[in-house]
Design a protein around this motif. Structure first.
Motif, PDB file in Angstrom:
ATOM      1  N   ARG A  82      -1.867 -13.025  -6.038  1.00 33.46           N
ATOM      2  CA  ARG A  82      -2.685 -11.929  -5.266  1.00 33.46           C
ATOM      3  C   ARG A  82      -3.861 -13.675  -4.780  1.00 33.46           C
ATOM      4  O   ARG A  82      -4.663 -14.569  -5.989  1.00 33.46           O
ATOM      5  CB  ARG A  82      -3.285 -11.371  -6.251  1.00 33.46           C
ATOM      6  N   TYR A 101       1.139  -6.364  -6.210  1.00 32.02           N
ATOM      7  CA  TYR A 101       1.623  -7.782  -5.114  1.00 32.02           C
ATOM      8  C   TYR A 101       1.527  -8.692  -6.342  1.00 32.02           C
ATOM      9  O   TYR A 101       0.986  -8.425  -7.469  1.00 32.02           O
ATOM     10  CB  TYR A 101       0.479  -8.594  -4.684  1.00 32.02           C
ATOM     11  N   ALA A 103       0.427  -1.328  -0.174  1.00 29.63           N
ATOM     12  CA  ALA A 103      -0.226  -0.113   0.334  1.00 29.63           C
ATOM     13  C   ALA A 103       0.900   1.006  -0.095  1.00 29.63           C
ATOM     14  O   ALA A 103       1.824   1.259   0.631  1.00 29.63           O
ATOM     15  CB  ALA A 103      -0.667  -0.236   1.369  1.00 29.63           C
ATOM     16  N   GLU A 140     -16.453  -4.171  -0.643  1.00 25.45           N
ATOM     17  CA  GLU A 140     -16.309  -6.135  -0.770  1.00 25.45           C
ATOM     18  C   GLU A 140     -15.880  -6.925   0.102  1.00 25.45           C
ATOM     19  O   GLU A 140     -15.634  -8.386  -0.332  1.00 25.45           O
ATOM     20  CB  GLU A 140     -14.470  -6.430  -1.714  1.00 25.45           C
ATOM     21  N   PHE A 164      -4.345   6.163   2.059  1.00 24.41           N
ATOM     22  CA  PHE A 164      -5.453   5.082   2.026  1.00 24.41           C
ATOM     23  C   PHE A 164      -6.336   5.419   0.889  1.00 24.41           C
ATOM     24  O   PHE A 164      -7.302   6.503   0.249  1.00 24.41           O
ATOM     25  CB  PHE A 164      -5.898   4.570   3.245  1.00 24.41           C
ATOM     26  N   GLY A 165      -6.618   4.487   0.289  1.00 20.13           N
ATOM     27  CA  GLY A 165      -8.110   4.209  -0.581  1.00 20.13           C
ATOM     28  C   GLY A 165      -9.554   3.865  -0.455  1.00 20.13           C
ATOM     29  O   GLY A 165      -9.822   4.687   1.283  1.00 20.13           O
ATOM     30  N   ASN A 166     -10.330   3.961  -1.615  1.00 19.27           N
ATOM     31  CA  ASN A 166     -12.060   4.276  -1.114  1.00 19.27           C
ATOM     32  C   ASN A 166     -12.080   2.952  -0.573  1.00 19.27           C
ATOM     33  O   ASN A 166     -12.027   2.419  -1.207  1.00 19.27           O
ATOM     34  CB  ASN A 166     -12.574   5.242  -1.095  1.00 19.27           C
ATOM     35  N   CYS A 167     -12.926   3.218   0.378  1.00 17.80           N
ATOM     36  CA  CYS A 167     -13.194   1.073   0.864  1.00 17.80           C
ATOM     37  C   CYS A 167     -15.070   0.813  -0.147  1.00 17.80           C
ATOM     38  O   CYS A 167     -15.594   1.732  -0.717  1.00 17.80           O
ATOM     39  CB  CYS A 167     -14.603   1.522   1.828  1.00 17.80           C
ATOM     40  N   SER A 168     -14.823  -0.406  -1.422  1.00 15.98           N
ATOM     41  CA  SER A 168     -15.687  -0.695  -2.128  1.00 15.98           C
ATOM     42  C   SER A 168     -16.686  -1.494  -1.323  1.00 15.98           C
ATOM     43  O   SER A 168     -17.136  -2.604  -2.356  1.00 15.98           O
ATOM     44  CB  SER A 168     -15.352  -0.495  -2.932  1.00 15.98           C
ATOM     45  N   GLU A 170     -12.757  -7.805   1.410  1.00 11.86           N
ATOM     46  CA  GLU A 170     -11.611  -8.414   2.118  1.00 11.86           C
ATOM     47  C   GLU A 170     -10.980  -9.048   3.247  1.00 11.86           C
ATOM     48  O   GLU A 170     -10.041  -9.315   3.307  1.00 11.86           O
ATOM     49  CB  GLU A 170     -10.899  -8.201   0.646  1.00 11.86           C
ATOM     50  N   VAL A 204      -5.856  -3.077   4.820  1.00 10.87           N
ATOM     51  CA  VAL A 204      -5.100  -2.113   4.229  1.00 10.87           C
ATOM     52  C   VAL A 204      -4.812  -3.570   3.196  1.00 10.87           C
ATOM     53  O   VAL A 204      -4.534  -3.223   1.975  1.00 10.87           O
ATOM     54  CB  VAL A 204      -4.188  -1.608   4.845  1.00 10.87           C
ATOM     55  N   ALA A 205      -3.393  -4.099   3.440  1.00 18.30           N
ATOM     56  CA  ALA A 205      -3.229  -5.013   2.618  1.00 18.30           C
ATOM     57  C   ALA A 205      -4.117  -6.320   1.671  1.00 18.30           C
ATOM     58  O   ALA A 205      -3.715  -6.635   0.245  1.00 18.30           O
ATOM     59  CB  ALA A 205      -2.380  -6.244   3.295  1.00 18.30           C
ATOM     60  N   ALA A 206      -5.311  -6.467   2.010  1.00 19.31           N
ATOM     61  CA  ALA A 206      -5.708  -7.402   1.578  1.00 19.31           C
ATOM     62  C   ALA A 206      -6.903  -6.554   0.416  1.00 19.31           C
ATOM     63  O   ALA A 206      -7.339  -6.715  -0.487  1.00 19.31           O
ATOM     64  CB  ALA A 206      -7.408  -8.058   2.461  1.00 19.31           C
ATOM     65  N   CYS A 207      -7.751  -5.125   1.189  1.00 22.74           N
ATOM     66  CA  CYS A 207      -7.956  -4.604   0.406  1.00 22.74           C
ATOM     67  C   CYS A 207      -7.868  -4.338  -1.135  1.00 22.74           C
ATOM     68  O   CYS A 207      -6.563  -4.151  -1.341  1.00 22.74           O
ATOM     69  CB  CYS A 207      -8.655  -2.944   0.853  1.00 22.74           C
ATOM     70  N   LYS A 208      -8.505  -4.816  -2.222  1.00 25.02           N
ATOM     71  CA  LYS A 208      -7.847  -4.440  -3.594  1.00 25.02           C
ATOM     72  C   LYS A 208      -7.483  -2.674  -4.104  1.00 25.02           C
ATOM     73  O   LYS A 208      -7.057  -1.988  -4.063  1.00 25.02           O
ATOM     74  CB  LYS A 208      -8.798  -4.780  -4.396  1.00 25.02           C
ATOM     75  N   ASN A 209      -8.061  -1.810  -3.164  1.00 28.71           N
ATOM     76  CA  ASN A 209      -7.989  -0.612  -2.430  1.00 28.71           C
ATOM     77  C   ASN A 209      -6.920   0.213  -1.532  1.00 28.71           C
ATOM     78  O   ASN A 209      -6.884   1.367  -2.192  1.00 28.71           O
ATOM     79  CB  ASN A 209      -9.147   0.524  -2.873  1.00 28.71           C
ATOM     80  N   ALA A 210      -6.182  -0.781  -0.819  1.00 31.12           N
ATOM     81  CA  ALA A 210      -5.564  -0.675  -0.171  1.00 31.12           C
ATOM     82  C   ALA A 210      -6.483   0.372   1.413  1.00 31.12           C
ATOM     83  O   ALA A 210      -5.424   1.435   1.101  1.00 31.12           O
ATOM     84  CB  ALA A 210      -4.282   0.020  -0.251  1.00 31.12           C
ATOM     85  N   ASN A 245      -7.919   4.950  -5.771  1.00 33.66           N
ATOM     86  CA  ASN A 245      -7.158   3.407  -5.102  1.00 33.66           C
ATOM     87  C   ASN A 245      -6.544   3.257  -6.062  1.00 33.66           C
ATOM     88  O   ASN A 245      -6.031   2.537  -5.442  1.00 33.66           O
ATOM     89  CB  ASN A 245      -8.712   2.854  -5.749  1.00 33.66           C
ATOM     90  N   ALA A 247      -3.375   4.436  -4.531  1.00 32.49           N
ATOM     91  CA  ALA A 247      -3.295   3.984  -2.893  1.00 32.49           C
ATOM     92  C   ALA A 247      -2.259   2.108  -2.759  1.00 32.49           C
ATOM     93  O   ALA A 247      -2.082   2.230  -2.024  1.00 32.49           O
ATOM     94  CB  ALA A 247      -4.637   3.646  -2.652  1.00 32.49           C
ATOM     95  N   ARG A 248      -2.097   2.296  -4.251  1.00 34.83           N
ATOM     96  CA  ARG A 248      -1.640   0.919  -4.688  1.00 34.83           C
ATOM     97  C   ARG A 248      -0.864   1.368  -5.468  1.00 34.83           C
ATOM     98  O   ARG A 248      -1.410   0.793  -6.543  1.00 34.83           O
ATOM     99  CB  ARG A 248      -1.974  -0.560  -4.047  1.00 34.83           C
ATOM    100  N   ALA A 289     -13.743 -12.992  -0.139  1.00 36.43           N
ATOM    101  CA  ALA A 289     -14.086 -12.424   0.207  1.00 36.43           C
ATOM    102  C   ALA A 289     -15.812 -12.596  -0.067  1.00 36.43           C
ATOM    103  O   ALA A 289     -16.567 -13.120  -1.110  1.00 36.43           O
ATOM    104  CB  ALA A 289     -13.935 -10.283  -0.274  1.00 36.43           C
TER     105      ALA A 289
END
Lengths: 251, 225
Positions: B98, B95, A104, A217, A211-215, A219, A166-172, B87, B90-91, B102
């Motif tokens: 992956r 990875y 991230a 998901e 950090f990114g935005n929550c969508s 995760e 944060v690590a798992a979220c695709k948007n961090a 988004n 942010a990364r 979810a």
């Protein structure tokens, strides 16, 4: 057991990293992954090579220091556990295990597998506290807490701030971490005075940290070692809207 | 990720952007249902459908709502693209491996940031294909009206057009399947008492969109006009 560990090596934040393979043999199934890293490091030190840098502390799943993305999953396979609670029996004999740092931009890699998670500290400093009066120790049962609220607050308080969400979220996105803190304090009577201000300042700090935005998901919820529910994110979303539109908090 | 600010809160805060997405998204879900109801009149034949289409373009309330819909659409797409960019920023380092697990999105492999832009392109093309498409006039009960029915039937006599339309409806169904329940979560309407109902409604809504919109062009393609 026999494994190939494909580990991310990066000398420092500014340099580009790469994967390095380590072949290991005669590994007991009850060895933990972090112990395996220790044993690899002992070999490296004996060869006067640079050991693999990784975060760890309590090694009993409660401090939130260990991180790592193992085979694409923060804290590795298995639900509700941290990396330090991951044992080699969870892998197949001969498997190649890919070990990466949390990715991230708000968590820059410091060295190898260590990332800088101080963005979380700044979010806590921004509002993750309660005000208490000084003086004599108050009577423990002076302020009553409803059983349901105590349970729900405790679920949120289980967050160890490891950053797997944060690590798992695709948007961090850091929403699960921030929501756990906001939810934990706002459910308790002691957290009421700063309730509106807290959600505004913590979210502001979260947004400014990149950090990114929550969508939605979920995760984060799936990998959280403390299995914190995204229901807390809903509570934070609600509180933010109310704090912005209805509270007296202005600046 | 709003810019550094000393303001306590901002309309650009991540949560507010998501709530604006949720609000505009829900409004467009409402539009989809009205649109579907209108489309189903196609099955009643040309007289009924053309009559309905005539009323829709001549009713000042509907015209006002159309402008509101355009505004809502523009908000949803602009904020949406902004969120996609934020988004991605942010990364920036991906990875190597992956594995996604979810419960939030049943179809996490197709995300909103993929189906959203696809839908946007489709909606623009769709408007030019039909609303601004070939114009025929027909006299119905002493009134000269646009023969939109003919435009629709002609357009969906092509297998390619139908295939694109069905693909777009699949994207739409996936988008609303995640978007509908997501809007509730974003507004904080989450409770063990009704969460299952909201998620179920989301699935049902997506199916209604897919089957409802999808069956009409197939019906025409099979020659039932």
């Amino acid at each position: 057991m026999r494994f190939t560990l494909r580990i991310w090596r990066q000398a420092q934040q500014e340099t580009t990293g790469r994967f390095v393979d380590f072949a290991v043999e005669d590994i007991p199934a009850e060895m933990s992954l972090l112990e395996l890293l220790d044993s690899i490091n002992r070999g490296l030190i004996l060869e006067s090579a640079d050991p693999v840098a990784f975060d760890h502390d309590c090694r009993e799943g409660i401090c939130g220091m260990c991180s790592l993305v193992i085979n694409g999953r923060p804290h590795g396979p298995g639900a509700g556990t941290t990396t330090c609670q991951l044992y080699m029996r969870s892998f197949a004999d001969g498997e190649t295990i890919v070990v990466e740092p949390f990715r991230a931009d708000a968590f820059p890699v410091v060295k190898d597998l260590i990332v800088d998670r101080s963005a979380f500290d700044r979010i806590i400093a921004a509002g993750g506290y309660v005000t208490v009066t000084t003086g004599q120790t108050p009577e423990a049962n002076d302020i009553l807490v409803a059983k349901e609220n105590a349970e729900e607050a405790m679920d949120a308080a289980a967050c160890i701030g490891c950053g797997a969400c944060v690590a798992a979220c695709k948007n961090a996105s850091a929403m699960l971490f921030v929501a756990a803190k906001v939810s934990h304090l706002s459910l308790l009577p002691q957290g009421q005075p700063e309730k509106s201000r807290r959600v505004l300042t913590m979210v502001r700090e979260m947004d400014q940290s990149g950090f990114g935005n929550c969508s939605n998901e979920a995760e984060c919820e799936a990998v959280c070692p403390k299995e914190i529910s995204i229901g807390h994110i809903a509570r934070m979303n609600r509180q933010y809207l109310f704090a912005m539109l209805l509270s007296g908090e202005r600046s | 990720m709003s810019e550094a600010t000393s303001e306590l809160y901002s309309w650009r805060a991540s949560i507010i952007k998501k709530q604006l997405m949720a609000l505009t998204g829900l409004m467009m879900c409402g539009f989809l249902l009205v649109h579907l109801a209108g489309n189903l009149l196609l099955l009643k034949g040309s007289d009924v459908f053309n009559q309905f289409a005539y009323l829709m373009v001549n009713n000042p309330i509907i015209i006002g709502l159309e402008w509101l819909l355009l505004l809502v659409f523009l908000m949803h797409t602009t904020i949406g693209f902004r969120l996609i960019l934020e988004n991605q920023r942010a990364r920036t380092k991906a990875y190597a491996v992956r594995s996604t697990v979810a419960r939030g999105s049943k179809f996490a492999f197709i995300s909103m940031s993929v189906t959203g832009p696809l839908m946007m392109v489709f909606i623009i093309v769709h408007l030019f294909d039909l609303k601004f498409g070939s114009e025929y006039l027909v006299v119905q009960s002493d009134l000269e009206v646009r023969d939109l029915y003919r435009t629709v039937v002609e357009f969906y006599s092509s297998e390619v057009n139908v295939a694109i339309y069905i693909a777009a409806m699949c994207a739409t169904a996936l988008h609303v399947q995640h978007g509908f329940w997501s809007a509730f979560q974003t507004f904080g309407l989450s409770h063990a008492r009704y969460n299952r109902l909201v998620e179920l409604s989301s699935d049902v809504f997506a199916l209604v969109i897919l089957i409802g919109f999808g069956m009409i062009p197939i019906y025409f393609l099979l020659g039932y006009s």
